[in-house]
Design an enzyme around this catalytic site. Structure first.
Site, short mmCIF file in Angstrom:
data_model
loop_
_atom_site.label_atom_id
_atom_site.label_comp_id
_atom_site.label_asym_id
_atom_site.label_seq_id
_atom_site.Cartn_x
_atom_site.Cartn_y
_atom_site.Cartn_z
CD GLN A 90 -5.48 2.74 4.08
OE1 GLN A 90 -4.95 1.62 4.07
NE2 GLN A 90 -6.58 2.99 4.77
NE ARG A 175 -23.32 -7.00 -21.76
CZ ARG A 175 -22.83 -7.83 -22.70
NH1 ARG A 175 -21.85 -7.40 -23.51
NH2 ARG A 175 -23.32 -9.03 -22.84
NE ARG A 184 -21.53 -5.78 -4.91
CZ ARG A 184 -20.80 -6.49 -4.05
NH1 ARG A 184 -21.28 -6.75 -2.84
NH2 ARG A 184 -19.60 -6.94 -4.39
#
Length: 236
Positions: A90, A175, A184
């Site tokens: 950005q 790994r 997650r």
């Protein structure tokens, strides 16, 4: 979101098996590699993971292209430190017409969705005003073809929301990916990164099915580690 597996280590399971066997073999590396076959590699890798001997997994890497995700997503995935990330900046890319991600629960609620879109529109206008004011102070004409200077963009971006769309290229070793999926793919992970993790897992399973055969949250193969914060999912 859009997720692609850009590249990966050729024959990752064969490489990992050879690396692990090298530690206990007097053979030359080429001899070890020549003795590898798919079935033996698969059995050996499953045994390796079951024993918890995971360091050889670091020899194989997987690179993903991740698009149409939010800066909120970015702040979470980059917490996985044993990985490499390249992100659209950005500071160099103007965001005056930025795309954005709407969380599903907001999109499904008409009142919340209206408020969200109204505020996004206000932010876009404010971003344009801020860059225009800063350009004026730096003697840059609005209509000039000269790109906004980096220092202007890096200041103006402070007003951008976490919903701003981002693009990422990231590389994990096998790994590190197993650890990523453990955290997650869990139901307690935030929805956007959980969806990404599940899609990434689907992609790598096609390339290295034995490495990622039991990848995912701990409840797939054992006991949930979330304690009092565990979801209601039952282990079959």
């Amino acid at each position: 979101m859009k997720i692609t597996l850009i590249s990966h280590t050729p024959e990752p399971e064969k490489l990992i098996t050879a690396a692990a066997k090298l530690c206990y073999s007097s053979l030359e590396i080429n001899e070890i590699l020549n003795k590898m076959d798919e079935e033996k590699c698969g059995l050996f890798i499953k045994k390796l993971i079951k024993l918890g001997h995971e360091s050889p997994l670091e020899h194989a890497s997987f690179t993903f292209g991740i698009e149409k995700v939010s800066r909120v997503f970015l702040s979470q995935i980059t917490r996985h430190r044993i990985a490499s990330f390249s992100v659209r900046s950005q500071r160099y890319v103007p965001e005056n017409k930025f795309n954005f991600i709407i969380p599903k629960k907001i999109a499904d609620n008409s009142a919340a969705n209206f408020e969200f879109l109204s505020e996004i529109n206000n932010i876009k206008k404010s971003y344009e005003k801020i860059t225009r004011f800063l350009c004026k102070n730096n003697n840059l004409c609005e209509n000039t073809t000269k790109k906004l200077e980096k220092d202007i963009l890096e200041i103006a971006r402070y007003i951008l929301p976490g919903a701003t769309e981002s693009k990422i290229i990231c590389t994990f070793n096998a790994r590190s990916l197993l650890n990523f999926f453990k955290l997650r793919c869990c139901n307690r992970a935030q929805l956007e990164i959980r969806n990404a993790a599940n899609e990434m897992l689907n992609l790598v399973k096609k390339i290295a099915p034995n490495i990622f055969a039991t990848a995912g949250p701990p409840c797939i193969t054992g006991e949930c580690r979330q304690g009092a914060m565990a979801c209601a999912k039952k282990i079959s």
